[in-house]
Design an enzyme around this catalytic site. Structure first.
Site, PDB file in Angstrom:
ATOM      1  CG  HIS A   1      -0.776  -2.015   1.749  1.00  0.00           C
ATOM      2  ND1 HIS A   1      -0.914  -0.699   2.130  1.00  0.00           N
ATOM      3  CD2 HIS A   1      -0.967  -2.748   2.867  1.00  0.00           C
ATOM      4  CE1 HIS A   1      -1.166  -0.639   3.437  1.00  0.00           C
ATOM      5  NE2 HIS A   1      -1.205  -1.868   3.906  1.00  0.00           N
TER       6      HIS A   1
ATOM      7  CG  ASN B   1      -1.226   1.812   7.320  1.00  0.00           C
ATOM      8  OD1 ASN B   1      -0.755   1.558   6.219  1.00  0.00           O
ATOM      9  ND2 ASN B   1      -1.794   0.896   8.089  1.00  0.00           N
TER      10      ASN B   1
ATOM     11  CG  HIS C   1      11.517  -6.947   5.917  1.00  0.00           C
ATOM     12  ND1 HIS C   1      10.550  -7.301   6.831  1.00  0.00           N
ATOM     13  CD2 HIS C   1      12.529  -7.837   6.080  1.00  0.00           C
ATOM     14  CE1 HIS C   1      10.964  -8.353   7.515  1.00  0.00           C
ATOM     15  NE2 HIS C   1      12.160  -8.700   7.093  1.00  0.00           N
TER      16      HIS C   1
HETATM   17 FE1  HDD Z   1       1.480  -4.609   6.313  1.00  0.00          FE
HETATM   18  C1  HDD Z   1       2.203  -4.482   3.016  1.00  0.00           C
HETATM   19  C2  HDD Z   1       1.522  -1.150   6.467  1.00  0.00           C
HETATM   20  C3  HDD Z   1       0.384  -4.713   9.569  1.00  0.00           C
HETATM   21  C4  HDD Z   1       1.783  -7.950   6.287  1.00  0.00           C
HETATM   22  N1  HDD Z   1       1.784  -3.113   4.995  1.00  0.00           N
HETATM   23  C5  HDD Z   1       2.091  -3.268   3.676  1.00  0.00           C
HETATM   24  C6  HDD Z   1       2.274  -1.985   3.072  1.00  0.00           C
HETATM   25  C7  HDD Z   1       2.086  -1.047   4.044  1.00  0.00           C
HETATM   26  C8  HDD Z   1       1.785  -1.764   5.254  1.00  0.00           C
HETATM   27  C9  HDD Z   1       2.159   0.450   3.887  1.00  0.00           C
HETATM   28  C10 HDD Z   1       2.595  -1.736   1.610  1.00  0.00           C
HETATM   29  C11 HDD Z   1       4.069  -1.665   1.380  1.00  0.00           C
HETATM   30  C12 HDD Z   1       4.354  -1.353  -0.069  1.00  0.00           C
HETATM   31  O1  HDD Z   1       3.989  -0.245  -0.501  1.00  0.00           O
HETATM   32  O2  HDD Z   1       4.895  -2.213  -0.742  1.00  0.00           O
HETATM   33  N2  HDD Z   1       0.975  -3.208   7.709  1.00  0.00           N
HETATM   34  C13 HDD Z   1       1.177  -1.850   7.611  1.00  0.00           C
HETATM   35  C14 HDD Z   1       0.942  -1.243   8.905  1.00  0.00           C
HETATM   36  C15 HDD Z   1       0.620  -2.237   9.772  1.00  0.00           C
HETATM   37  C16 HDD Z   1       0.643  -3.478   9.022  1.00  0.00           C
HETATM   38  C17 HDD Z   1       1.083   0.239   9.194  1.00  0.00           C
HETATM   39  C18 HDD Z   1       0.288  -2.167  11.227  1.00  0.00           C
HETATM   40  C19 HDD Z   1       0.752  -1.299  12.031  1.00  0.00           C
HETATM   41  N3  HDD Z   1       1.113  -6.063   7.665  1.00  0.00           N
HETATM   42  C20 HDD Z   1       0.699  -5.911   8.965  1.00  0.00           C
HETATM   43  C21 HDD Z   1       0.673  -7.196   9.626  1.00  0.00           C
HETATM   44  C22 HDD Z   1       1.088  -8.128   8.694  1.00  0.00           C
HETATM   45  C23 HDD Z   1       1.354  -7.388   7.477  1.00  0.00           C
HETATM   46  C24 HDD Z   1       0.282  -7.425  11.069  1.00  0.00           C
HETATM   47  C25 HDD Z   1       1.267  -9.596   8.820  1.00  0.00           C
HETATM   48  C26 HDD Z   1       1.380 -10.264   9.933  1.00  0.00           C
HETATM   49  N4  HDD Z   1       1.841  -5.974   4.878  1.00  0.00           N
HETATM   50  C27 HDD Z   1       1.969  -7.302   5.100  1.00  0.00           C
HETATM   51  C28 HDD Z   1       2.403  -8.067   3.883  1.00  0.00           C
HETATM   52  C29 HDD Z   1       2.574  -6.950   2.835  1.00  0.00           C
HETATM   53  C30 HDD Z   1       2.155  -5.711   3.599  1.00  0.00           C
HETATM   54  C31 HDD Z   1       1.564  -9.232   3.527  1.00  0.00           C
HETATM   55  C32 HDD Z   1       1.880  -7.129   1.487  1.00  0.00           C
HETATM   56  C33 HDD Z   1       2.895  -6.770   0.447  1.00  0.00           C
HETATM   57  C34 HDD Z   1       4.131  -6.573   1.177  1.00  0.00           C
HETATM   58  O3  HDD Z   1       3.936  -6.787   2.498  1.00  0.00           O
HETATM   59  O4  HDD Z   1       5.208  -6.285   0.704  1.00  0.00           O
HETATM   60  O5  HDD Z   1       3.593  -8.729   4.138  1.00  0.00           O
END
Ligand code: HDD
Length: 705
Positions: free
Chosen positions: A74, A148, A339
């Site tokens: 993202h 999402n 978060h």
């Molecule tokens: Fe995630 C970012 C949505 C599963 C780990 N995720 C991130 C963002 C969105 C989502 C919208 C961007 C937030 C922003 O605009 O800063 N992610 C989802 C959805 C998931 C999902 C809807 C499943 C239902 N994500 C998911 C899993 C993991 C992560 C299973 C890790 C185990 N996601 C992250 C992250 C991010 C992230 C690595 C990257 C940047 C951030 O968090 O702030 O931690």
């Protein structure tokens, strides 16, 4: 559109940190005034730069450190502020969260939309999931709904997230492709991990190429838990429904927009908010009583599944309006830190293993991305409710804590911060759990195909065509035949016809029989065919003119479209103005060759013959019309403009003539003008076609564009 005031508690809080250079002098970061910033201090005019030049060193050092790590997923996103307000208080039977239940309470929000795969500078219109993350600055603390634009997910357990992301990201040796999923490693992962199949259906559908962030749904994805004041829990799924309907681009168009305007979605969001066309979404909830936890033929804790709306209705609870652009992209959109574990009283988690992993991952990632544990005090992240903790020190500590006691219990600071005992206290839901420690996927998570089939069955014919084309495109880019075969094999568990159609397109032997029979069930709510189609608000309409155009018609077209909320733009072969057929001039908004049909929702060609002749002689203008037609957009012309349609290859459609003053044949709308005035029926036809967004029953396969 929206009545909400842009001014709210978050906006006022931000006033304290906004810095405008107006009426200031240039200084160093130490506040010392500087009168020279173009030449470094040197020993002699042509001599070496001196180390003592603290201004030069400070300026370059700061510059050297301007970048922070982009989000691991993202990375590319766009954000805006706004407010959320519940419609009424009925949800208080289910949740103690005040922002969801007090209709008097307007909660400030920051929303960030994003793509997943590409880097910060990647194209907006790629085939990808879109993030829809909302930070509610509630009076009870920050609540983040990190969702999402698709309601399912690729994997069931967060431990697979690094595997999945490694597979979808650019390949590790070549760094290719950027902002795309059409490559071997992703599809290799998919063919070996059938739990991805439901989500892959969504990803191959038009949901993955939204027309606008303002025109897409949002989903919390997981089953969460609402908890009321008495501590009773209810399962919940969150939905955002856009008031403008859910609309998408077409694949050929997205690839062209990527070149014409790679910031297409970002610019669309920004400009509409700047113009006062505030996007709105309705928040809806699907509620499931805990006693019904096992009543479904899937597991509520499995994030690769949806609860069909026909089984559990989505009940609207309030409205989100985005009405303020950020002041600074880095400070706000880049530094915002979401978060999933940011919850407030009344909202809690379930044992969904994907959610549990997320509750670890998001805090962890912010520590590296934002450089330490104090990121929650950054302006965009700071709660509007009071923050009083015993957490101290760390990088970038920007509060001056004055108490002596930084521990609990204490007597030296009067026992403060004290433990509260009111309705704003978060108390974990008291779920009873027991079990042996075990690394094993639950049997109830094992059906990977039924909902993929449900999605397929729910699609309109044109949506099915698009899905087949998308699979063919993606697999067509996959070099390893065994991966193509593996995917087709899984598709044969989803739907036999789909598998055959894809196989035929990608040079794989089609399966002879179905691997699994299609259950025949569908969920009409999943089809974009059934989305809102009653408005043309904010739709971009190109009005093509040239010297000799009928100025009366142009004015009428602009007026009628603006009255209905659309945004007409007059385009011509040159900037400035063109000569009108009678007297005077028609003002031009932009030159045709600085834009393209792909960034418009529809095109209109007004008369007269001279103007149409001028346009018809220009290849770019002709292509503009052909391409709009190819992409299923409403194409309208006054009677004389019909010549331009014919020049553009829009043949075989019925036009207006003396016997019929207005015709609408497959979204080609024509009218006979009466002394420079077009009949009102012309605009009604045009508006209703445009409200439908695209004319899918038009066959454009033969159109070269
Ligand atoms: Fe995630 C970012 C949505 C599963 C780990 N995720 C991130 C963002 C969105 C989502 C919208 C961007 C937030 C922003 O605009 O800063 N992610 C989802 C959805 C998931 C999902 C809807 C499943 C239902 N994500 C998911 C899993 C993991 C992560 C299973 C890790 C185990 N996601 C992250 C992250 C991010 C992230 C690595 C990257 C940047 C951030 O968090 O702030 O931690």
């Amino acid at each position: 559109m929206a009545s909400q005031s842009r001014r709210d508690a978050k906006d006022e809080q931000l006033d304290q940190v906004r810095k405008d250079p107006q009426d200031t002098n240039l200084t160093t970061q130490q506040g010392v005034k500087i009168d020279h910033t173009d030449d470094a201090l040197t020993a002699g005019e042509r001599g070496p730069t001196l180390l003592e030049d603290f201004h030069t060193r400070e300026k370059i050092t700061h510059f050297d450190h301007e970048r922070i790590p982009e989000r691991v997923v993202h990375a590319r996103g766009s954000g805006a502020y706004g407010q959320f307000q519940p419609y009424s208080g009925w949800l208080s039977d289910y949740t103690a969260a005040r922002f969801l239940t007090d209709p008097q309470e307007q909660t400030p929000v920051f929303v960030r939309f994003s793509t997943v795969q590409g880097s910060k500078g990647s194209n907006d219109t790629v085939r990808d999931v879109r993030g829809f993350a909302t930070k509610f600055y509630t009076s009870q603390g920050n609540y983040d709904l990190v969702g999402n634009n698709m309601p399912a997910f690729f994997i069931q357990d967060g431990i697979k997230f690094p595997d999945f992301v490694h597979a979808v990201k650019p390949e590790p040796d070549t760094g290719i492709p950027q902002g795309a999923s059409a490559h071997d490693t992703l599809w290799d992962f998919v063919q070996l991990q059938p739990e991805t199949m439901h989500m892959m259906m969504w990803l191959m559908s038009d949901r993955a190429i939204p027309r606008s962030y303002r025109m897409m749904q949002g989903f919390g994805v997981h089953t969460f838990r609402l908890v009321n004041a008495e501590g009773r829990g209810t399962f919940v799924k969150f939905h955002w429904k856009p008031m403008l309907g859910t609309h998408s681009l077409v694949w050929d168009e997205t690839q062209k927009i990527a070149g014409k305007n790679s910031d297409y979605n970002r610019q669309d969001l920004w400009e509409n908010i700047a113009n006062g066309d505030y996007p709105e979404w309705e928040l809806g909830v699907q509620l499931v009583d805990e006693s019904r936890e096992h009543d479904f033929d899937f597991d509520l804790l499995d994030a690769t599944k949806i609860i069909p709306e026909e089984e559990v209705p989505v009940q609207p609870v309030g409205k989100l309006t985005l009405n303020r652009n950020p002041d600074n992209f880095f400070a706000e959109t880049e530094q915002v830190a979401f978060h999933t574990a940011n919850v407030v009283p009344g909202i809690d988690f379930t044992n969904d293993p994907l959610l549990q992993a997320r509750n670890f991952s998001y805090l962890d990632t912010q520590l590296i991305r934002l450089g330490g544990p104090n990121f929650s005090y950054l302006p965009v992240n700071r709660a509007i409710s009071d923050i009083s903790t015993h957490q101290r020190d760390g990088f970038q500590q920007n509060r001056v804590h004055t108490s002596k006691a930084t521990y609990h219990k204490n007597s030296l600071s009067g026992g403060c911060p004290a433990m509260a005992d009111d309705q704003d206290v978060f108390r974990h839901y008291q779920e009873k759990v027991e079990g042996a420690k075990i690394s094993k996927r639950s049997e109830s998570f094992k059906d990977h195909y039924s909902q993929a089939t449900l999605f397929w069955n729910s699609m309109a014919h044109w949506e099915k065509d698009h899905i087949i084309s998308a699979f063919r495109f993606e697999l067509g880019k996959v070099e390893h035949t065994h991966i193509r075969e593996g995917v087709v094999e899984h598709l044969n568990h989803v739907d036999h016809d789909l598998a055959v159609a894809v196989a035929e397109g990608v040079g794989v032997t089609p399966p002879s029989t179905a691997a699994r029979s299609n259950h025949g069930k569908s969920s009409p709510a999943l089809s974009q065919e059934n989305s809102v189609k009653d408005t043309i608000a904010t739709r971009q309409v190109a009005v093509l003119v040239a010297d000799g155009v009928d100025s009366g018609e142009v004015e009428q077209i602009k007026q009628e479209l603006t009255d209905r909320g659309a945004v007409p733009q007059v385009l011509s072969l040159r900037d400035g103005s063109v000569r009108a057929s009678s007297s005077g001039h028609v003002q031009v908004d932009a030159r045709i060759d600085t834009l393209a049909s792909v960034v418009f929702d529809a095109v209109v060609v007004p008369g007269t013959g001279e103007s149409v002749q001028n346009l018809s002689a220009d290849g770019y203008s002709v292509h503009f019309v052909t391409e709009a037609y190819k992409h299923f957009k409403p194409v309208a012309a006054s009677q004389e403009g019909v010549a331009m349609l014919q020049r553009a290859g829009v043949n075989g459609v019925r036009h207006a003539d003396d016997s019929q003053s207005v015709a609408n044949d497959h979204g080609v709308i024509t009218a006979v003008s009466n002394e420079g005035s077009l009949p009102s029926e012309f605009f009604e036809e045009f508006a209703s076609t445009l409200a439908g967004h695209r004319v899918w029953d038009r066959d454009t396969s033969h159109v070269p564009a």
